[in-house]
Design an enzyme around this catalytic site. Structure first.
Site: not given
Ligand code: CP
Length: 307
Positions: A52-53, A81, A102, A130
């Site tokens: 999603r993100t 590396k 991320r 998040h």
């Molecule tokens: N909600 C969320 O962060 O989903 P993903 O891990 O798929 O990005």
């Protein structure tokens, strides 16, 4: 001026409200935004899995008329590396206008922001924060319930490792009249630093329980979460705790007619697929709202960087 968003607390309540207002305008008038980021590039740096993100950031940038550079896997990048996050951020600053990152380590997004010359958006750093999931959550609650005032919000499942829970509490606690019901097994309780920093200083009422059934009748919002397998130190504990809560039609029958059920997704077993047919299930609306809020945030940070 360059500005990054690492924590939801980097945005004031006025800015959160403004981002939601812009998202509503994008939803109503998408053509007005179709060229807003023409010739701009978003780099998505994902050192940890995501559906999603990452894809919603990329869809957001395309819908704003911009382009995307995507790193979907640390193993295929020079991180494998031994290149540091700091150096990676410096390098990507030469290619892109904004980064969404991320990383499995808490604090990695802050390191990137301190070294990049372009804005960095934290797309999840370990069990810490998040913030853009929280933007999706806030818009969903505001669209479904009208406001945040007077809501009883139940947070259920892995409140210890669930970074979306920590960010959501930090955001909602700045709105008046919210109260919490924290539903978890003893071992997955909300960390005390979240209570000490976000809940207690504001005198926000909260209760802790292990029983989802007991909590259901009092809730306006139920925020379910997955037990975060990737953050456990041993598999035995995960297997024992993973099915602590399973929301099914029988438990939904205990909830109010105007309850909304949310989940940041992905789900594993914690919401039965039979609940998807219940009109109170809002988790797929949350997914779509996430794209609009990421559009809104990209626009804001690129506008500020240009000023
Ligand atoms: N909600 C969320 O962060 O989903 P993903 O891990 O798929 O990005």
């Amino acid at each position: 001026m360059k500005r990054s968003v690492i924590d939801i607390l980097d945005l004031s309540v006025d800015e959160l409200n403004g981002l939601m207002d812009t998202a509503e305008d994008i939803i109503a008038n998408p053509d007005d935004y179709a060229d807003s980021c023409r010739r701009k590039k978003l780099a998505t740096l994902f050192f940890e899995p995501s559906t999603r993100t990452r894809m919603s950031f990329e869809a957001a940038m395309y819908e704003l008329g911009g382009n995307v550079l995507s790193m979907t896997d640390a193993a295929s990048s020079s991180a494998s590396k031994g290149e540091s996050v700091a150096d990676t951020a410096r390098v990507i600053s030469c290619y892109a206008d904004i980064i969404a990152m991320r990383h499995p380590k808490e604090g990695a997004a802050l390191v990137a922001a301190n070294n990049a010359t372009i804005p960095v958006i934290n797309a999840g750093d370990g069990g810490h924060c998040h913030p853009t999931q929280t933007l999706a959550d806030l818009l969903t609650i505001r669209r479904e319930k009208g406001s945040f005032s007077g809501l009883t919000v139940g947070l259920c499942g892995d409140l210890k490792f669930g970074r979306t829970v920590h960010s959501l509490i930090n955001a909602l606690s700045r709105y008046d009249g919210v109260r919490y019901v924290l539903i978890s097994p003893e071992e997955l309780k909300l960390p005390s630093y979240v209570k000490e920093e976000a809940i207690k200083p504001r005198g926000i009422p909260y209760e802790q329980t292990e029983s989802l059934e007991d909590a259901m009748p009092s809730l306006d919002v139920l925020y379910m979460t997955r037990v975060q397998k990737e953050r456990f130190f041993n598999e035995e504990d995960y297997l024992r705790l993973k099915d602590s809560y399973i929301l099914d039609p029988a438990k939904m029958a205990l909830g109010r007619q105007d309850l909304i059920v949310m989940h940041p997704l992905p789900r594993v077993n914690e919401i039965s697929v039979a609940v998807d047919r219940d009109p109170r299930a809002c988790y797929f609306k949350q997914v779509l709202n996430g794209k609009y809020m990421r559009m809104s945030l990209i626009l804001k940070l690129l506008e500020e960087a240009a000023s």
